[in-house]
Enzyme design. Structure first.
Site, PDB file in Angstrom:
ATOM      1  N   HIS A 158     -13.402  25.126   7.614  1.00  0.00           N
ATOM      2  CA  HIS A 158     -12.132  24.587   7.258  1.00  0.00           C
ATOM      3  C   HIS A 158     -11.672  25.199   5.962  1.00  0.00           C
ATOM      4  O   HIS A 158     -12.083  24.426   4.899  1.00  0.00           O
ATOM      5  CB  HIS A 158     -12.217  23.040   7.246  1.00  0.00           C
ATOM      6  CG  HIS A 158     -12.377  22.383   8.445  1.00  0.00           C
ATOM      7  ND1 HIS A 158     -11.428  21.603   9.199  1.00  0.00           N
ATOM      8  CD2 HIS A 158     -13.514  22.164   9.244  1.00  0.00           C
ATOM      9  CE1 HIS A 158     -11.914  21.348  10.257  1.00  0.00           C
ATOM     10  NE2 HIS A 158     -13.294  21.353  10.331  1.00  0.00           N
ATOM     11  N   GLU A 197      -8.900  24.905   4.667  1.00  0.00           N
ATOM     12  CA  GLU A 197      -7.844  24.234   3.928  1.00  0.00           C
ATOM     13  C   GLU A 197      -8.448  23.129   2.863  1.00  0.00           C
ATOM     14  O   GLU A 197      -7.943  22.696   2.080  1.00  0.00           O
ATOM     15  CB  GLU A 197      -7.155  23.284   5.036  1.00  0.00           C
ATOM     16  CG  GLU A 197      -7.836  22.330   5.759  1.00  0.00           C
ATOM     17  CD  GLU A 197      -8.770  22.571   6.896  1.00  0.00           C
ATOM     18  OE1 GLU A 197      -9.044  23.781   6.813  1.00  0.00           O
ATOM     19  OE2 GLU A 197      -8.879  21.725   7.667  1.00  0.00           O
ATOM     20  N   LYS A 215      11.409  -6.831 -19.764  1.00  0.00           N
ATOM     21  CA  LYS A 215      11.133  -7.832 -19.032  1.00  0.00           C
ATOM     22  C   LYS A 215       9.826  -7.726 -18.304  1.00  0.00           C
ATOM     23  O   LYS A 215       9.074  -8.917 -18.247  1.00  0.00           O
ATOM     24  CB  LYS A 215      12.182  -8.026 -17.766  1.00  0.00           C
ATOM     25  CG  LYS A 215      12.308  -9.357 -16.814  1.00  0.00           C
ATOM     26  CD  LYS A 215      13.645  -9.341 -16.066  1.00  0.00           C
ATOM     27  CE  LYS A 215      13.282 -10.663 -15.318  1.00  0.00           C
ATOM     28  NZ  LYS A 215      14.638 -10.555 -14.238  1.00  0.00           N
ATOM     29  N   ARG A 220     -19.258  20.044  15.552  1.00  0.00           N
ATOM     30  CA  ARG A 220     -20.772  20.035  16.392  1.00  0.00           C
ATOM     31  C   ARG A 220     -20.836  21.265  17.221  1.00  0.00           C
ATOM     32  O   ARG A 220     -21.871  21.696  17.353  1.00  0.00           O
ATOM     33  CB  ARG A 220     -20.584  19.063  17.548  1.00  0.00           C
ATOM     34  CG  ARG A 220     -21.043  17.460  17.006  1.00  0.00           C
ATOM     35  CD  ARG A 220     -21.171  16.515  17.924  1.00  0.00           C
ATOM     36  NE  ARG A 220     -20.709  15.303  17.470  1.00  0.00           N
ATOM     37  CZ  ARG A 220     -21.328  14.523  16.590  1.00  0.00           C
ATOM     38  NH1 ARG A 220     -22.506  15.123  16.190  1.00  0.00           N
ATOM     39  NH2 ARG A 220     -20.845  13.397  16.070  1.00  0.00           N
ATOM     40  N   GLY A 241      -9.728  19.336  15.743  1.00  0.00           N
ATOM     41  CA  GLY A 241      -9.467  18.239  16.641  1.00  0.00           C
ATOM     42  C   GLY A 241     -10.697  18.069  17.242  1.00  0.00           C
ATOM     43  O   GLY A 241     -11.655  18.936  17.313  1.00  0.00           O
ATOM     44  N   CYS A 296     -11.334  25.759  13.234  1.00  0.00           N
ATOM     45  CA  CYS A 296     -12.318  24.936  13.793  1.00  0.00           C
ATOM     46  C   CYS A 296     -12.210  24.849  15.105  1.00  0.00           C
ATOM     47  O   CYS A 296     -12.267  25.840  15.899  1.00  0.00           O
ATOM     48  CB  CYS A 296     -12.472  23.490  13.177  1.00  0.00           C
ATOM     49  SG  CYS A 296     -14.317  22.957  13.159  1.00  0.00           S
ATOM     50  N   LEU A 297     -11.493  23.605  15.828  1.00  0.00           N
ATOM     51  CA  LEU A 297     -11.156  23.602  17.298  1.00  0.00           C
ATOM     52  C   LEU A 297     -10.103  24.796  17.695  1.00  0.00           C
ATOM     53  O   LEU A 297     -10.234  25.406  18.681  1.00  0.00           O
ATOM     54  CB  LEU A 297     -10.809  22.338  17.603  1.00  0.00           C
ATOM     55  CG  LEU A 297     -10.444  22.251  19.184  1.00  0.00           C
ATOM     56  CD1 LEU A 297     -11.424  22.183  20.016  1.00  0.00           C
ATOM     57  CD2 LEU A 297      -9.639  20.722  19.403  1.00  0.00           C
ATOM     58  N   SER A 339       0.948  -1.251  -0.089  1.00  0.00           N
ATOM     59  CA  SER A 339       0.036  -0.021   0.036  1.00  0.00           C
ATOM     60  C   SER A 339       0.866   1.175  -0.105  1.00  0.00           C
ATOM     61  O   SER A 339       2.269   0.995  -0.157  1.00  0.00           O
ATOM     62  CB  SER A 339      -0.895   0.059   1.313  1.00  0.00           C
ATOM     63  OG  SER A 339      -0.306  -0.226   2.341  1.00  0.00           O
ATOM     64  N   GLY A 393      -3.599   7.769  -5.259  1.00  0.00           N
ATOM     65  CA  GLY A 393      -4.488   8.798  -5.189  1.00  0.00           C
ATOM     66  C   GLY A 393      -3.698  10.100  -6.219  1.00  0.00           C
ATOM     67  O   GLY A 393      -4.139  10.584  -6.966  1.00  0.00           O
ATOM     68  N   THR A 442       6.039  -7.482  -8.883  1.00  0.00           N
ATOM     69  CA  THR A 442       5.087  -7.018  -9.816  1.00  0.00           C
ATOM     70  C   THR A 442       4.620  -8.161 -10.763  1.00  0.00           C
ATOM     71  O   THR A 442       3.293  -8.250 -10.853  1.00  0.00           O
ATOM     72  CB  THR A 442       5.693  -6.035 -10.744  1.00  0.00           C
ATOM     73  OG1 THR A 442       6.265  -4.746  -9.827  1.00  0.00           O
ATOM     74  CG2 THR A 442       4.701  -5.602 -11.803  1.00  0.00           C
ATOM     75  N   GLN A 443       5.500  -9.150 -10.874  1.00  0.00           N
ATOM     76  CA  GLN A 443       5.099 -10.285 -11.831  1.00  0.00           C
ATOM     77  C   GLN A 443       3.878 -11.080 -10.780  1.00  0.00           C
ATOM     78  O   GLN A 443       2.917 -11.537 -11.264  1.00  0.00           O
ATOM     79  CB  GLN A 443       6.131 -11.284 -12.042  1.00  0.00           C
ATOM     80  CG  GLN A 443       7.041 -10.724 -13.027  1.00  0.00           C
ATOM     81  CD  GLN A 443       8.436 -11.617 -13.253  1.00  0.00           C
ATOM     82  OE1 GLN A 443       8.160 -12.927 -13.208  1.00  0.00           O
ATOM     83  NE2 GLN A 443       9.593 -11.151 -13.132  1.00  0.00           N
TER      84      GLN A 443
HETATM   85  N1  GLN Z   1     -14.457  19.560  18.631  1.00  0.00           N
HETATM   86  C1  GLN Z   1     -14.989  20.718  17.841  1.00  0.00           C
HETATM   87  C2  GLN Z   1     -16.368  20.460  17.324  1.00  0.00           C
HETATM   88  O1  GLN Z   1     -16.634  19.517  17.427  1.00  0.00           O
HETATM   89  C3  GLN Z   1     -14.174  20.952  16.689  1.00  0.00           C
HETATM   90  C4  GLN Z   1     -14.118  20.082  15.527  1.00  0.00           C
HETATM   91  C5  GLN Z   1     -12.920  20.529  14.629  1.00  0.00           C
HETATM   92  O2  GLN Z   1     -11.981  20.995  14.933  1.00  0.00           O
HETATM   93  N2  GLN Z   1     -13.157  19.774  13.273  1.00  0.00           N
HETATM   94  O3  GLN Z   1     -17.041  21.363  17.469  1.00  0.00           O
END
Ligand code: GLN
Length: 541
Positions: free
Chosen positions: A510, A512, A226, A465, A357, A384-385, A15, A20, A194-195
């Site tokens: 987010h 990103e 080959k 959330r 997070g 986010c967090l 793997s 990707g 590979t074979q």
């Molecule tokens: N734990 C936080 C929430 O649920 C932030 C989530 C995150 O950073 N994606 O709101």
């Protein structure tokens, strides 16, 4: 299925060979020849989606516009092709079985024994073809997760075998990505794994059309011959994929090996125009010839595994190239960040990014880093967090709410500055129940973010959330932390920024997930620019 052509990409030997990236690179080349292309990934695991997986298991969970929690390879597809993907682009074994079992309960197969063949394989094939049904794509690339020979990917391989007959041989093509290891003791590249891997595919009734051979050094003509002889492919269909300096080199390397031409020939498609990759080459030029460099401290709790923050790291690469600046990332584990070591750990840093997070671990380190950045004018980006930590820090140390917290971490706090909205309170199931996908956001006139985006209305993707508790908004704004982005429908705070700080922005969404090679995200571009400026000041002092 229409006139859509299907390319399947399988992997063998091991793997992590980069299916990707190969899929995304081929997609890019075909797209730049004028074809409408999308890429989908079929994952053999039993989770319905990767949303409930710990990032240590499978890296980052990538969220699409429509709110699907998907495999991180979809991020590569979007970043390379500048397209949006959706739930239909990522299907797991779990989803297939769930669909079949739901249908069985509804009586769809009444009287029949429900079996892997044909019921599971039919469901897989329906999903293979679903994106092609409305004629939006000329070519659909399907990446099959895992490696050939795994028990769990067998139904996917079998469905692929059958698909050849549904589609017709000229509409169906298999690329097998494999490893050609160099054996030090023998002093040569070895073709045997590979074979064996191709034999494994043949056992399942599939003859690969093209071999893409990953190796750490060039593959000689003799080795290509080959491989061709033993694996039943023409020698010009043995494509070398040598380790690259950056993943963004791979489309050009595949072009040099003529992977796109071979694919088009096999699919009976005109080669069309030469791929116009001028923008891509310019991007690489800027990426590889930086005139500046900065160091960003990425504060997170999964820092041992870079894949956990894949999209953030890639966004830095896009934003770095836009600024002709090399972005070095210093990975800082929030769990081990404390008052004693913070000065040392954030020493020589030109910007702090606090990562997204879940859960309590490492939270105090993140809050500490937010404080350090706020008090020392260090460019700060909280995602986010990360934004929630910035808000908690401000609540505690500027507004004086000593026990300010998020109820995710501290259920009984007197100051639930980050809290659950009512609709989230009722939810007990974990899978697919967060605030997910794209939501609109209105930017306040005169705010920093409005000038960075250069517009008043944006849309960004969410996965969380908890939310900023609007009961506290007035106190925050009066003391200098502004809500500069608001959801027009729910009034939720989506962005905060500090008035008296050169660059201090937290986003509940987010950004990103929206950065691509062609469209680096404005917030990341601006953040890196601020880091370059901060570095000058830092070095002068
Ligand atoms: N734990 C936080 C929430 O649920 C932030 C989530 C995150 O950073 N994606 O709101």
């Amino acid at each position: 299925m229409g006139n859509t052509k299907y390319i399947f990409v399988t992997g063998g030997v091991t793997s992590s060979l980069g299916k990707g990236i190969i899929s995304a690179s081929l997609g890019k080349l075909l797209q730049s020849r004028g074809y409408k292309v999308t890429i989908q990934k079929f994952d053999p695991y039993i989770n319905i989606d990767p949303g409930t997986l710990n990032p240590y298991e499978h890296g980052e969970c990538y969220v699409t516009e429509d709110g699907a929690e998907t495999d991180l390879d979809l991020g590569h597809y979007e970043r390379f092709l500048n397209i949006t993907t959706s739930q239909a682009n990522n299907v797991t074994t779990g989803r297939i079985y769930n669909n079949v079992i739901t249908k069985e309960r509804e009586g769809d197969y009444l009287g029949k024994t429900v079996q892997v063949i044909p019921h599971i394989t039919d469901e897989i094939k329906n999903n293979f073809y679903s994106l092609g049904n409305n004629g939006s794509y000329d070519i659909i690339i399907t990446e099959i997760g895992g490696s050939v020979g795994d028990i769990e990917s067998l139904p996917f391989i079998e469905a692929m075998r059958q698909a050849r007959w549904d589609l017709g041989p000229s509409n169906f093509l298999v690329i097998h990505l494999t490893l050609i290891p160099f054996l030090k003791a023998a002093g040569e590249l070895k073709t045997k794994p590979t074979q064996h891997s191709v034999k494994k595919l043949l056992e399942s009734g599939i003859q690969p059309d093209i071999l893409v051979c990953r190796s750490d050094r060039p593959i000689s003509t003799d080795i290509r011959k080959k491989l061709a002889l033993f694996c039943n492919v023409p020698v010009n269909c043995v494509i070398q994929a040598q380790d690259a300096e950056t993943i963004y080199d791979v489309p050009l390397l595949m072009r040099k090996e003529k992977l796109d031409e071979r694919v088009l020939e096999r699919l009976n498609l005109p080669t069309g125009n030469e791929p116009t990759l001028d923008y891509w080459k310019e991007f690489l030029g800027r990426l590889k010839n930086p005139t500046d460099d900065v160091c960003i401290g990425l504060v997170g709790k999964y820092v041992e595994l870079y894949d956990a923050y894949k999209s953030i790291v890639e966004s830095f690469i896009h934003a770095g190239a836009a600024n002709e600046c090399k972005v070095n990332v210093k990975w800082i584990s929030s769990e081990f960040l404390d008052k004693e070591n913070i000065d040392e750990k954030l020493n020589s840093i030109d910007g702090v990014l606090i990562a997204p997070g879940f859960g309590e671990r490492g939270i105090e380190g993140k809050i500490l880093a937010a404080r350090k950045a706020r008090e020392n004018n260090i460019p700060f980006f909280g995602i986010c967090l990360g934004m929630q930590c910035a808000v908690i820090e401000f609540g505690r140390n500027v507004l004086g709410y000593k026990d300010a917290a998020s109820t995710e971490l501290e259920t009984n706090t007197k100051h639930p500055i980050i809290d659950l909205m009512d609709d989230q309170k009722k939810i007990t199931k974990k899978g697919g129940t967060m605030r997910l996908g794209a939501y609109p956001c209105e930017l306040k006139k005169g705010s920093k973010v409005a000038s960075i985006y250069g517009k008043a209305k944006i849309s960004e993707r969410h996965r969380h959330r908890y939310e900023f508790n609007n009961k506290y908004l007035k106190a925050f704004e009066e003391n200098g932390m502004k809500a500069s982005g608001i959801n027009p429908d729910s009034n939720l705070v989506e962005i905060v920024e500090l008035k008296k700080h050169p660059w201090y922005i937290g986003t509940q969404f987010h950004p990103e997930l929206r950065s691509t090679v062609t469209e680096p995200h404005p917030l990341f571009v601006s953040f890196i620019k601020a880091a370059i400026e901060y570095k000058k000041i830092r070095e002068e002092n």
